[in-house]
Design an enzyme around this catalytic site. Structure first.
Site, short mmCIF file in Angstrom:
data_model
loop_
_atom_site.label_atom_id
_atom_site.label_comp_id
_atom_site.label_asym_id
_atom_site.label_seq_id
_atom_site.Cartn_x
_atom_site.Cartn_y
_atom_site.Cartn_z
N SER A 189 0.81 -1.02 -0.08
CA SER A 189 -0.11 -0.09 -0.02
C SER A 189 0.94 1.09 0.03
O SER A 189 1.46 1.54 -1.12
CB SER A 189 -1.11 -0.23 1.22
N HIS A 396 -7.87 -5.71 0.84
CA HIS A 396 -6.69 -4.94 0.81
C HIS A 396 -6.14 -5.61 2.14
O HIS A 396 -4.66 -5.55 2.25
CB HIS A 396 -7.24 -3.28 1.11
#
Length: 430
Positions: A189, A396
């Site tokens: 990320s 995620h």
């Protein structure tokens, strides 16, 4: 995800002075030093990252590295494996960088046999786990005080400085201490964002990397469907001004916050708590939970969030607001002029990034939309491939917390890294 956790934490922090776990930290039980998986959820929630590594019988080094602007960032090194490839000596280096509000612990919390740091060490890599300025492990400066709520000079940074100043210091330190001139880079990320910053602003560092393994890469948000982000964008231009005037430049950082979240996780997120489903919902939202190990929730919450600067949030909001992957936009355009030579901050030139890039995305990732990952792949200077994780529901948080993440991603990651090493050897022979 974090919006729900934030609300819960702020309500507790308003009246909290010290964590109910402060005494527990001093009373940790001694565990078998070489178990395969987490054998004590409470203990793993309370230990810090080096403590976790030591507990499971892996060698660990703690290095404090000073950046060019005086920040002291901490890196945790696992120089070799425990069960395999466990003899000291030179070996390929891999540098890992965490995401927003995260730390080096996110590559450890799944435990031996599952967590990425241990998988890499057993595969024969010299593993370096970095921590960005301002998080729990890197909350130090040679001259500035992170607790000074007047000037807040310590907190006037975004992920631009993490990429442009932290990463060069860490990379240079690794080269000097290992003798290895090149290394792999794995970013999760925001850890991918900072890599893009480094190699676009300082392209000479492209020569330091064998491969760029990007997990849930974060750069473009042209296909954003996240409603929370849309709300944040509306306040982007005033958020920092208001927060700084109130004396806040940091979000959820320091020892106090870690104790609060650890207490929340141990009290409300354990298997015996009737509130555990609320904890799952707070972390995953409406996401799929079939492959999420709820038993590990106290450990996850004990280590995440690990703190960040407000400007890191604001900078991402600017990317969405202006639809430009660009440097930080200061409130005063004259500051931009002095810093960048233009009233508008320049975009990062991704064509300057020549490191072989391997982009990995989850099809159910609401934070890093696959269409934006594909767009990044088109704009990078040397994209080897864009790889969807096979499981359709992979999201995620599965990149660091998924119960099946090793079989879904990590084993493949090791194969791709070895492929990149062979390609480098072939090119060297030409």
């Amino acid at each position: 995800m974090l919006c729900y956790v934030l609300l819960l934490a702020f309500s507790v922090a308003a009246s909290a002075q010290t964590s109910p776990n402060a005494q527990l930290v001093k009373e940790l039980l001694q565990a078998d030093p070489t178990p395969l998986h987490s054998d004590n959820i409470v203990q793993d929630a309370l230990l810090d990252a080096p403590g976790l590594i030591r507990k499971y019988g892996y060698p660990v080094e703690v290095h404090n590295i000073v950046t060019a602007d005086g920040y002291v960032v901490q890196a945790h090194r696992i120089p070799h494996g425990r069960d395999a490839n466990n003899r000291p000596g030179p070996r390929p280096v891999v540098l890992l960088m965490h995401g927003l509000f995260c730390s080096s612990a996110d590559f450890l919390v799944l435990g031996p046999g599952n967590a990425l740091a241990y998988v890499l060490a057993e595969a024969g890599y010299d593993v370096w786990l970095s921590n960005a300025r301002g998080n729990y492990y890197s909350r130090r400066h040679l001259f500035l005080d992170p607790d000074d709520r007047e000037g807040l000079q310590f907190w006037k940074f975004s992920w631009d400085e993490i990429g442009n100043l932290d990463l060069p210091a860490i990379v240079n330190f690794i080269v000097v201490n290992t003798g290895q001139q090149k290394m792999h880079y794995i970013g999760y990320s925001q850890g991918t964002t900072t890599f893009l910053v480094l190699n676009s602003l300082r392209p000479e560092y492209n020569d330091r990397f064998i491969s760029f393994q990007a997990l849930a890469p974060s750069a473009f948000v042209e296909n954003n469907e996240n409603k929370l982000r849309e709300i944040m964008v509306q306040f982007e231009d005033v958020l920092e001004v208001v927060a700084f005037n109130l004396g806040f430049g940091e979000l959820m950082g320091g020892e106090g916050w870690r104790q609060i979240f650890t207490a929340l996780g141990l009290t409300f997120c354990n298997d015996q708590s009737f509130l555990q489903p609320l904890c799952v919902a707070a972390i995953l939202g409406t996401g799929e939970i079939e492959n999420f190990n709820k038993t590990m929730l106290p450990v996850f919450v004990g280590h995440n969030p690990a703190g960040a600067a407000l400007r890191q949030i604001v900078h991402y909001s600017q990317v969405l607001r202006f639809n430009r992957f660009a440097r930080y936009n200061n409130a005063n355009p004259l500051t931009n002029l002095a810093q960048y030579g233009s009233l508008t901050p320049p975009e990062y030139d991704l064509s300057k990034i020549s490191v072989p890039a391997y982009l990995h995305y989850g099809k159910n990732d609401a934070q890093s939309d696959f269409r934006d990952v594909l767009l990044l792949g088109e704009r990078l200077g040397n994209t080897v491939g864009v790889y969807p994780v096979e499981r359709e529901t992979f999201n995620h948080f599965d990149f660091i917390w998924g119960g099946d993440v090793r079989t879904q991603l990590y084993d493949k990651l090791v194969d791709l890294m070895r492929s990149a090493e062979r390609a480098l050897d072939r090119n060297s022979e030409v």
